[in-house]
Design a protein around this motif. Structure first.
Motif, PDB file in Angstrom:
ATOM      1  N   ARG A 303      -0.898 -39.820   6.203  1.00 48.48           N
ATOM      2  CA  ARG A 303      -2.081 -39.941   5.348  1.00 48.48           C
ATOM      3  C   ARG A 303      -1.759 -40.722   4.076  1.00 48.48           C
ATOM      4  O   ARG A 303      -2.556 -41.553   3.635  1.00 48.48           O
ATOM      5  N   SER A 368     -11.199 -39.454   9.681  1.00 51.82           N
ATOM      6  CA  SER A 368     -12.248 -38.508   9.284  1.00 51.82           C
ATOM      7  C   SER A 368     -12.126 -38.080   7.820  1.00 51.82           C
ATOM      8  O   SER A 368     -12.904 -37.246   7.357  1.00 51.82           O
ATOM      9  N   MET A 369     -11.169 -38.642   7.095  1.00 49.21           N
ATOM     10  CA  MET A 369     -11.031 -38.297   5.670  1.00 49.21           C
ATOM     11  C   MET A 369     -12.217 -38.833   4.877  1.00 49.21           C
ATOM     12  O   MET A 369     -12.661 -39.956   5.111  1.00 49.21           O
ATOM     13  N   PRO A 370     -12.753 -38.069   3.924  1.00 52.00           N
ATOM     14  CA  PRO A 370     -13.847 -38.558   3.070  1.00 52.00           C
ATOM     15  C   PRO A 370     -13.405 -39.770   2.241  1.00 52.00           C
ATOM     16  O   PRO A 370     -12.217 -39.950   1.975  1.00 52.00           O
ATOM     17  N   LEU A 371     -14.377 -40.593   1.804  1.00 52.83           N
ATOM     18  CA  LEU A 371     -14.060 -41.787   1.017  1.00 52.83           C
ATOM     19  C   LEU A 371     -13.343 -41.451  -0.278  1.00 52.83           C
ATOM     20  O   LEU A 371     -12.484 -42.211  -0.742  1.00 52.83           O
ATOM     21  N   TRP A 372     -13.705 -40.313  -0.898  1.00 52.10           N
ATOM     22  CA  TRP A 372     -13.086 -39.982  -2.175  1.00 52.10           C
ATOM     23  C   TRP A 372     -11.613 -39.637  -2.043  1.00 52.10           C
ATOM     24  O   TRP A 372     -10.895 -39.492  -3.031  1.00 52.10           O
ATOM     25  N   ASN A 373     -11.119 -39.522  -0.787  1.00 54.40           N
ATOM     26  CA  ASN A 373      -9.678 -39.315  -0.580  1.00 54.40           C
ATOM     27  C   ASN A 373      -8.883 -40.610  -0.712  1.00 54.40           C
ATOM     28  O   ASN A 373      -7.658 -40.584  -0.842  1.00 54.40           O
ATOM     29  N   LYS A 378      -5.409 -38.854  -5.035  1.00 56.21           N
ATOM     30  CA  LYS A 378      -5.192 -38.143  -3.773  1.00 56.21           C
ATOM     31  C   LYS A 378      -3.788 -38.416  -3.238  1.00 56.21           C
ATOM     32  O   LYS A 378      -3.136 -37.529  -2.693  1.00 56.21           O
TER      33      LYS A 378
END
Length: 462
Positions: A303, A368-373, A378
């Motif tokens: 990630r 599938s991680m949100p954009l804010w990640n 992060k």
């Protein structure tokens, strides 16, 4: 209802409900550690549990201490059964100490019977620690939580005695009965002594019952001269049934790990067989936990690299077909991983489409991680988390299976102290509520108190 549905129990709900009630009982003479919490009237020592309410009026749940006996980490190591494709309970559970010794076992089956008394969980833990240290076990003796009488060695058997004290020349006060001599039955016995039986003259002239749900308190007045005669002849305990029938450890039959009935000659034999099996499961647990920790480190590392590549425009995820993006991730050597740790199930159980998708290794954990990640904040958070996971992995690799077991036992001991204090507090509250409502006969004035002691060799004061 719910339990029989989830466990696919096909032998009638009456016996299942009886088992659940028995597992939640905590009065003296029942369980040393009740695995289920008794929310309602699950029975008392007044009638040996027969005064429990109807199952539809009582409720239960796991006791707080239960999960320290059956750790969550072991759930994935058990052999789960299936019933027509439905995953149900395991073939057997693996506690951190032999519960058959903690709560005992009595029963009969086709061609077999078994009788195992209760033992002190603290003594069991101490012996397990000795075995882990390569030291010999110390002899253990029966013990019942809350019991204030005496358990004595009598040859190869044990004899259980209640307690009493002299009030005056014709009166005694009974404050404890032998194990599994229930208060109501004893009250009926005193009624027989009061009126005489089979043409014999009565030996007591009066008695008063101050007993509660959790305590024993009988004041017994004898006919003139009877008490002195019984004390001189040393037959008072036998006459008033304050000594129970001897119970031994010569009829201990249990199912072993292979499902075969086996006779155990001693408590130590049960401990040894349990020790070897439980230690092998700590080895399996360590292997599984190491695998899980490595997957967590690998997932976080991927990630971090993925987010940094997106931030630095080294990887563009927008405006691309899914197949192209997946091929690009594969070329960049990103690891395919499952969405989460698979829930333990039976091998042949029916798997839903959702469960099947989750069990497949894919790039969903990245895409599938949100954009804010996709931010540097992060990244820093994930790097810190990765370092923590690596430290946990290193600690786990350095921890031996023996050390893992000792950690579990120490956590259990902490929970045991809290559990026993909670049971004692609950019993005191119950006693306070019930004593004032009991009716008795003529009140006896207490003059002097002299403790009565008998005995050979004392073993375990409860």
């Amino acid at each position: 209802g719910y339990v029989s549905e989830q466990s696919a129990y096909h032998h009638g709900e009456a016996s299942l409900m009886g088992t659940i009630i028995a597992m939640a009982q905590n009065y003296v003479g029942s369980n040393n550690i009740n695995l289920l919490f008794p929310a309602g009237q699950f029975g008392t020592r007044l009638m040996g549990g027969k005064d429990s309410a109807s199952p539809r009026y009582i409720f239960t749940r796991l006791n707080e201490i239960t999960r320290s006996i059956f750790p969550e980490h072991d759930d994935h190591l058990l052999e789960y059964l299936d019933d027509d494709g439905q995953s149900i309970e395991p073939k057997w559970y693996m506690p951190i100490l032999p519960m058959v010794l903690v709560n005992g076992s009595d029963g009969i089956g086709t061609g077999w019977s078994t009788s195992i008394p209760n033992y002190n969980p603290s003594d069991i833990v101490d012996n397990l620690k000795r075995m882990l240290a390569g030291e010999p076990m110390e002899e253990m003796h029966p013990w019942y939580n809350g019991f204030n009488g005496v358990i004595e060695i009598a040859g190869k058997s044990y004899e259980c005695q209640g307690t009493y004290e002299e009030v005056d020349t014709d009166t005694i006060r009974i404050t404890e009965l032998p194990i599994r001599t229930w208060t109501q039955n004893y009250k009926e016995f005193l009624e027989e002594c009061l009126v005489g039986a089979k043409g014999k003259a009565p030996i007591i002239s009066d008695y008063r019952d101050h007993s509660g749900d959790t305590t024993v308190d009988f004041t017994v007045k004898f006919e003139e001269g009877v008490l002195d005669t019984l004390l001189k002849s040393n037959t008072l305990e036998k006459k008033l049934k304050l000594t129970s029938k001897k119970f031994s450890t010569t009829n201990m039959h249990l199912f072993n790990a292979d499902g075969e009935i086996k006779k155990y000659d001693s408590v130590e034999d049960i401990m040894r067989e349990f020790f070897d099996m439980r230690l092998s499961y700590y080895h399996k647990r360590k292997e599984w936990l190491v695998k899980v920790k490595r997957e967590e480190v690998q997932r976080i590392s991927n990630r971090v690299r993925f987010i940094l590549m997106v931030i630095n425009d080294e990887l563009v995820v927008a405006k691309k077909k899914k197949a192209v993006l997946l091929k690009e991730l594969e070329d960049l050597k990103f690891d395919k991983m499952r969405a989460s740790t698979k829930k333990p199930k039976a091998k042949n159980a029916i798997v839903t489409e959702e469960e099947e998708e989750d069990s497949k290794a894919s790039y969903d954990y990245l895409l599938s991680m949100p954009l804010w990640n996709l931010t540097m904040e992060k990244v820093e958070k994930l790097k810190k988390e990765e370092e923590e996971r690596k430290q946990e992995l290193n600690i786990l690799l350095e921890t031996t299976k023996e050390q893992m077991w000792i950690q579990d036992l120490e956590e259990f001991e902490q929970g045991l102290s809290t559990f026993q204090a909670s049971v004692a507090k609950s019993n005191k509250q119950t006693t306070r509520k019930s004593v004032g409502t009991l009716k008795g006969k003529k009140k006896v004035t207490k003059k002097t108190v002299t403790k009565k002691t008998t005995a050979t060799k004392k073993t375990t004061p409860a």
